[in-house]
Design an enzyme around this catalytic site. Structure first.
Site, mmCIF file in Angstrom:
data_model
loop_
_atom_site.group_PDB
_atom_site.id
_atom_site.type_symbol
_atom_site.label_atom_id
_atom_site.label_comp_id
_atom_site.label_asym_id
_atom_site.label_seq_id
_atom_site.Cartn_x
_atom_site.Cartn_y
_atom_site.Cartn_z
ATOM 1 N N PRO A 10 18.579 -7.453 -1.289
ATOM 2 C CA PRO A 10 19.624 -8.395 -1.655
ATOM 3 C C PRO A 10 20.319 -9.051 -0.466
ATOM 4 C CG PRO A 10 20.309 -6.144 -2.125
ATOM 5 C CD PRO A 10 18.847 -6.108 -1.807
ATOM 6 N N ASN A 11 20.551 -10.327 -0.644
ATOM 7 C CA ASN A 11 21.295 -11.176 0.302
ATOM 8 C C ASN A 11 20.497 -11.548 1.548
ATOM 9 O OD1 ASN A 11 23.805 -11.212 -1.234
ATOM 10 N ND2 ASN A 11 23.946 -9.050 -0.730
ATOM 11 N N ARG A 18 24.338 -16.263 6.449
ATOM 12 C CA ARG A 18 25.098 -15.076 6.096
ATOM 13 C C ARG A 18 25.576 -14.366 7.357
ATOM 14 N NH1 ARG A 18 22.356 -9.416 4.266
ATOM 15 N NH2 ARG A 18 24.347 -8.425 3.818
ATOM 16 N N TYR A 23 23.971 -10.973 11.723
ATOM 17 C CA TYR A 23 22.539 -11.066 11.396
ATOM 18 C C TYR A 23 21.795 -12.167 12.155
ATOM 19 C CZ TYR A 23 24.050 -8.008 7.605
ATOM 20 O OH TYR A 23 24.586 -6.964 6.881
ATOM 21 N N ASN A 75 13.325 -3.513 4.099
ATOM 22 C CA ASN A 75 14.752 -3.622 4.367
ATOM 23 C C ASN A 75 15.393 -3.846 3.004
ATOM 24 O OD1 ASN A 75 17.358 -4.132 5.020
ATOM 25 N ND2 ASN A 75 16.929 -5.699 6.561
ATOM 26 N N ALA A 78 21.649 -3.599 1.094
ATOM 27 C CA ALA A 78 22.682 -2.705 0.553
ATOM 28 C C ALA A 78 22.097 -1.601 -0.328
ATOM 29 C CB ALA A 78 23.711 -3.518 -0.221
ATOM 30 N N HIS A 81 21.549 2.046 0.893
ATOM 31 C CA HIS A 81 22.628 3.043 0.934
ATOM 32 C C HIS A 81 22.871 3.713 -0.411
ATOM 33 C CE1 HIS A 81 23.164 1.103 4.733
ATOM 34 N NE2 HIS A 81 23.534 -0.023 4.177
ATOM 35 N N ASP A 88 12.462 6.854 -4.746
ATOM 36 C CA ASP A 88 11.420 7.446 -5.588
ATOM 37 C C ASP A 88 10.200 6.530 -5.711
ATOM 38 O OD1 ASP A 88 13.080 9.602 -5.944
ATOM 39 O OD2 ASP A 88 13.591 9.167 -8.031
ATOM 40 N N GLU A 99 11.440 1.714 7.515
ATOM 41 C CA GLU A 99 12.664 0.996 7.120
ATOM 42 C C GLU A 99 13.222 0.254 8.333
ATOM 43 O OE1 GLU A 99 15.302 2.612 4.206
ATOM 44 O OE2 GLU A 99 17.011 2.465 5.570
ATOM 45 N N HIS A 101 16.535 -2.227 9.658
ATOM 46 C CA HIS A 101 17.822 -2.894 9.467
ATOM 47 C C HIS A 101 18.042 -3.809 10.666
ATOM 48 C CE1 HIS A 101 18.931 -0.552 6.000
ATOM 49 N NE2 HIS A 101 18.455 0.503 6.622
ATOM 50 N N SER A 103 20.904 -5.149 11.648
ATOM 51 C CA SER A 103 22.097 -4.664 12.358
ATOM 52 C C SER A 103 21.982 -3.155 12.561
ATOM 53 C CB SER A 103 23.353 -4.988 11.547
ATOM 54 O OG SER A 103 23.340 -4.279 10.313
ATOM 55 N N ARG A 108 28.373 0.493 12.104
ATOM 56 C CA ARG A 108 29.161 -0.328 11.178
ATOM 57 C C ARG A 108 30.000 0.585 10.267
ATOM 58 N NH1 ARG A 108 25.586 -4.854 8.606
ATOM 59 N NH2 ARG A 108 27.682 -5.576 8.042
ATOM 60 N N ARG A 112 27.753 2.504 5.384
ATOM 61 C CA ARG A 112 26.397 2.073 5.759
ATOM 62 C C ARG A 112 25.649 3.138 6.566
ATOM 63 N NH1 ARG A 112 26.552 -3.547 4.653
ATOM 64 N NH2 ARG A 112 28.654 -4.321 4.925
#
Ligand code: DQA
Length: 143
Positions: A10-11, A18, A23, A75, A78, A81, A88, A99, A101, A103, A108, A112
């Site tokens: 998301p986002n 953003r 970012y 990635n 949100a 978290h 799963d 994975e 990220h 940032s 942060r 997070r």
């Protein structure tokens, strides 16, 4: 040719507009091009998916696993978290996942600092900006 999927949550479709101080100013299309260029050098086939919906990401993991994908770069933004469902789903695929990220999540807000989904991955790369995806691709290409 090894087949790797890059899943963004998301986002991340808002990259470039953003919170650019966190970012950067590159867009999702820029990120995908960077990964495509590296994939070409490595001789790896890449496929991309971005969704703002948790269930759509779960469905895509199942679909790609059934279609013979060999690894994931994720990635989940949100959802990293919070999402046991995505954890799963990766476990159910039984494939190597890294994975990423953009940032540094450890530097942060406290909410997070924990990733539910990293525990289903072989590695996590955090705080390296877009090049973190390139690092992940290089690592997966070797597995
Ligand atoms: C992020 C970090 C997450 O905490 C955040 O919710 C995101 C992006 C990153 O790439 O730095 O949306 O995953």
């Amino acid at each position: 040719m090894k087949k790797i999927a890059i899943l963004n949550g998301p986002n991340l479709n808002r990259l470039g507009r953003r919170e650019p101080l966190i970012y950067g100013t590159g867009t999702l299309a820029d990120l995908e091009q960077l990964i495509r260029d590296e994939a070409k050098l490595l001789g790896v086939a890449v496929t991309f998916f971005q969704s703002n919906h948790e269930g759509a990401l779960v469905d895509k993991i199942h679909e790609l696993a059934d279609a013979g994908i060999e690894g994931f770069i994720v990635n989940f933004a949100a959802y990293s978290h919070t999402s046991i469902a995505l954890h799963d789903a990766l476990k159910s695929a039984g494939l190597p996942a890294i994975e990423v990220h953009i940032s540094d999540i450890k530097k942060r807000e406290a909410f997070r600092h924990t990733s539910m989904t990293a525990a289903a991955c072989v590695a996590m790369i955090s705080g390296q900006g877009f090049p973190g995806y390139v690092q992940a691709l290089r690592q997966l290409a070797k597995l």
